[in-house]
Design a protein around this motif. Structure first.
Motif, PDB file in Angstrom:
ATOM      1  N   ALA A  49      28.650  56.684  60.514  1.00 41.40           N
ATOM      2  CA  ALA A  49      27.523  56.403  59.632  1.00 41.40           C
ATOM      3  C   ALA A  49      27.823  55.242  58.690  1.00 41.40           C
ATOM      4  N   GLU A  50      29.087  55.095  58.288  1.00 44.45           N
ATOM      5  CA  GLU A  50      29.463  54.025  57.370  1.00 44.45           C
ATOM      6  C   GLU A  50      29.241  52.642  57.977  1.00 44.45           C
ATOM      7  N   SER A  51      29.196  52.542  59.294  1.00 44.78           N
ATOM      8  CA  SER A  51      29.055  51.252  59.957  1.00 44.78           C
ATOM      9  C   SER A  51      27.599  50.817  60.116  1.00 44.78           C
ATOM     10  N   LEU A  52      26.653  51.672  59.725  1.00 46.29           N
ATOM     11  CA  LEU A  52      25.243  51.382  59.947  1.00 46.29           C
ATOM     12  C   LEU A  52      24.562  50.810  58.711  1.00 46.29           C
ATOM     13  N   GLU A  53      23.570  49.978  58.952  1.00 42.82           N
ATOM     14  CA  GLU A  53      22.642  49.539  57.915  1.00 42.82           C
ATOM     15  C   GLU A  53      21.242  49.876  58.387  1.00 42.82           C
ATOM     16  N   LEU A  54      20.434  50.413  57.460  1.00 45.67           N
ATOM     17  CA  LEU A  54      19.096  50.880  57.816  1.00 45.67           C
ATOM     18  C   LEU A  54      18.051  50.260  56.902  1.00 45.67           C
ATOM     19  N   PRO A  55      16.853  50.025  57.409  1.00 43.16           N
ATOM     20  CA  PRO A  55      15.761  49.581  56.536  1.00 43.16           C
ATOM     21  C   PRO A  55      15.220  50.760  55.728  1.00 43.16           C
ATOM     22  N   PHE A  62      19.816  48.622  53.953  1.00 44.39           N
ATOM     23  CA  PHE A  62      20.843  49.200  53.101  1.00 44.39           C
ATOM     24  C   PHE A  62      21.931  49.863  53.938  1.00 44.39           C
ATOM     25  N   PRO A  63      23.162  49.887  53.430  1.00 49.07           N
ATOM     26  CA  PRO A  63      24.181  50.711  54.079  1.00 49.07           C
ATOM     27  C   PRO A  63      23.688  52.155  54.170  1.00 49.07           C
ATOM     28  N   TYR A  64      24.109  52.828  55.197  1.00 49.74           N
ATOM     29  CA  TYR A  64      23.611  54.172  55.500  1.00 49.74           C
ATOM     30  C   TYR A  64      23.603  55.069  54.262  1.00 49.74           C
ATOM     31  N   TYR A  65      24.702  55.064  53.517  1.00 47.77           N
ATOM     32  CA  TYR A  65      24.820  55.999  52.399  1.00 47.77           C
ATOM     33  C   TYR A  65      24.106  55.525  51.138  1.00 47.77           C
ATOM     34  N   SER A  66      23.616  54.269  51.106  1.00 45.48           N
ATOM     35  CA  SER A  66      22.868  53.770  49.958  1.00 45.48           C
ATOM     36  C   SER A  66      21.365  53.904  50.148  1.00 45.48           C
ATOM     37  N   CYS A  91      12.382  53.429  45.210  1.00 47.08           N
ATOM     38  CA  CYS A  91      11.751  52.251  45.810  1.00 47.08           C
ATOM     39  C   CYS A  91      10.358  52.042  45.216  1.00 47.08           C
ATOM     40  N   ARG A  92      10.066  50.806  44.819  1.00 50.68           N
ATOM     41  CA  ARG A  92       8.770  50.533  44.195  1.00 50.68           C
ATOM     42  C   ARG A  92       7.619  50.604  45.190  1.00 50.68           C
ATOM     43  N   PHE A  93       7.931  50.655  46.482  1.00 52.29           N
ATOM     44  CA  PHE A  93       6.885  50.762  47.499  1.00 52.29           C
ATOM     45  C   PHE A  93       6.600  52.211  47.904  1.00 52.29           C
ATOM     46  N   ARG A  94       7.347  53.159  47.344  1.00 56.69           N
ATOM     47  CA  ARG A  94       7.115  54.547  47.740  1.00 56.69           C
ATOM     48  C   ARG A  94       5.734  54.994  47.264  1.00 56.69           C
ATOM     49  N   PRO A  95       5.076  55.898  47.979  1.00 54.36           N
ATOM     50  CA  PRO A  95       3.721  56.320  47.607  1.00 54.36           C
ATOM     51  C   PRO A  95       3.697  57.031  46.253  1.00 54.36           C
ATOM     52  N   PHE A  96       2.550  56.977  45.608  1.00 56.69           N
ATOM     53  CA  PHE A  96       2.326  57.701  44.358  1.00 56.69           C
ATOM     54  C   PHE A  96       1.736  59.070  44.660  1.00 56.69           C
ATOM     55  N   ASN A  97       2.016  60.038  43.780  1.00 59.87           N
ATOM     56  CA  ASN A  97       1.390  61.354  43.886  1.00 59.87           C
ATOM     57  C   ASN A  97       0.032  61.333  43.187  1.00 59.87           C
ATOM     58  N   CYS A  98      -0.876  62.159  43.663  1.00 61.48           N
ATOM     59  CA  CYS A  98      -2.185  62.273  43.032  1.00 61.48           C
ATOM     60  C   CYS A  98      -2.019  62.699  41.572  1.00 61.48           C
ATOM     61  N   MET A 154      21.606  62.831  58.820  1.00 63.87           N
ATOM     62  CA  MET A 154      22.592  63.645  58.105  1.00 63.87           C
ATOM     63  C   MET A 154      23.424  62.772  57.174  1.00 63.87           C
ATOM     64  N   TYR A 155      23.713  63.320  55.990  1.00 65.87           N
ATOM     65  CA  TYR A 155      24.568  62.672  55.012  1.00 65.87           C
ATOM     66  C   TYR A 155      25.738  63.608  54.708  1.00 65.87           C
ATOM     67  N   PRO A 156      26.909  63.056  54.319  1.00 68.58           N
ATOM     68  CA  PRO A 156      28.075  63.902  54.048  1.00 68.58           C
ATOM     69  C   PRO A 156      27.767  64.977  53.016  1.00 68.58           C
ATOM     70  N   PRO A 157      28.350  66.157  53.185  1.00 70.49           N
ATOM     71  CA  PRO A 157      29.226  66.522  54.306  1.00 70.49           C
ATOM     72  C   PRO A 157      28.418  66.855  55.563  1.00 70.49           C
ATOM     73  N   ILE A 158      28.861  66.320  56.704  1.00 65.99           N
ATOM     74  CA  ILE A 158      28.259  66.653  57.991  1.00 65.99           C
ATOM     75  C   ILE A 158      29.106  67.763  58.612  1.00 65.99           C
ATOM     76  N   HIS A 159      28.469  68.848  58.978  1.00 69.32           N
ATOM     77  CA  HIS A 159      29.186  70.030  59.471  1.00 69.32           C
ATOM     78  C   HIS A 159      29.074  70.135  60.988  1.00 69.32           C
ATOM     79  N   GLN A 160      30.048  70.834  61.572  1.00 72.34           N
ATOM     80  CA  GLN A 160      29.982  71.115  62.996  1.00 72.34           C
ATOM     81  C   GLN A 160      30.567  72.484  63.278  1.00 72.34           C
ATOM     82  N   CYS A 161      30.108  73.086  64.365  1.00 68.94           N
ATOM     83  CA  CYS A 161      30.656  74.370  64.802  1.00 68.94           C
ATOM     84  C   CYS A 161      31.849  74.117  65.727  1.00 68.94           C
TER      85      CYS A 161
END
Length: 305
Positions: free
Chosen positions: A108-114, A126-130, A138-145, A64-71
């Motif tokens: 979420a701001e405290s996390l870094e993810l590959p 990268f920081p969670y929000y980046s 990303c240059r490694f992302r797959p190409f579409n047919c 989840m990325y902001p805004p994160i909602h809750q009931c």
């Protein structure tokens, strides 16, 4: 009943359209201030401290990325699922309202993810929000047919797509940097969505896709030929190509830089970035009684120094 909440009449099954993120687990002792998360599966985060459960949407299980909602009962969900759920919590059926889970957004701001394309060669974190913004480019992302004749959903690296084009789409494969193609159409007045078979050229150790089709620009029927490079934009700029068509002492010549297949076939076509031949001129080049299209398109690909 939850404070300030009202019960919805029905349970809504919701399916998020957000891209699916790979599984991850927290790796300890990386930095003293941020949690570093690495991928290890397919359906979300995997962690020993439960952080992954907090950041997964309760409906679609994506990050989840902001805004994160809750009931009012504390069930969280992402923005896409909130819209799809029509303001009704899919977990407890209470009205969602407009409650933000600010504490979870802070976590979420405290996390870094590959990068999610770690298995394809991207080893940056990268920081969670980046992270999401990086993955879109990303240059490694797959190409579409690149095949234009169907809504093909196959993705992959270039060798995978070359094999797919050859085996599944039966495209013409040629070696060499020059070509001479003849295009014939019995009824040239039918131009809507007319697409000829894609041709792939192996040249300088790379692959190039030659497209030729008929369509309309406004009310004017035209034919268009253009080349796409099977790779990224920065590498496509190392090459140039020319296209030539003509007859009866007249010719049209186009020279340009092949567009990357990162740009869709339709995007390149609609930008008119290629050799465009209006139907009246195409029929003139065809000769005869102008009742049949017969065009010969020659071309060359070269590498810029």
């Amino acid at each position: 009943m939850a404070p300030g909440g009202s019960t919805c009449k029905e349970v809504l099954e919701s399916h998020s359209t957000v891209a699916n993120y790979d599984t991850a687990k927290v790796v300890n002792n990386i930095t003293p201030t941020k949690a570093i998360v690495s991928f290890g599966g397919k359906h979300g985060l995997s962690s020993t401290n439960g952080v992954h459960e907090l950041l997964e949407c309760s409906v679609c299980s994506n990050l989840m990325y902001p805004p994160i909602h809750q009931c009012p009962n504390g069930h969280t969900l992402c923005s896409d699922c909130k819209i799809t759920a029509h303001n009704c919590c899919p977990t407890c059926r209470y009205e969602l309202g407009d409650i933000r889970c600010l504490a979870l957004e802070k976590v979420a701001e405290s996390l870094e993810l590959p990068c999610r394309y770690q298995s394809l060669g991207c080893h940056d974190t990268f920081p969670y929000y980046s992270k999401l913004k990086h993955e879109q480019h990303c240059r490694f992302r797959p190409f579409n047919c690149p095949y234009a004749g169907s809504e093909c959903s196959v993705t992959g690296d270039i060798p995978t797509l070359v094999a797919h084009l050859k085996e599944d789409h039966r495209v013409d494969m040629h070696d060499g940097c020059t070509f001479n193609h003849r295009y014939v159409k019995m009824n040239p007045h039918e131009v809507e969505n007319a697409t000829w078979m894609l041709t792939v050229f192996n040249c300088f150790g790379k692959q190039f896709c030659l497209h030729f089709e008929a369509f309309q620009i406004g009310v004017a029927p035209v034919y268009m030929a253009f080349l796409r490079f099977m790779g990224d934009d920065d590498e496509a700029k190392n090459f140039s190509y020319s296209l030539e068509v003509g007859a009866n002492g007249r010719k049209l010549i186009w020279q340009g830089i092949p567009r990357s297949i990162r740009d869709s076939h339709r995007k390149v076509r609609d930008s008119q970035d290629g050799l465009i031949i209006h139907r009246s001129l195409a029929l003139y080049f065809s000769g005869g009684d102008r009742q049949e299209l017969k065009l010969r398109v020659t071309g060359r690909i070269w590498k810029e120094q």
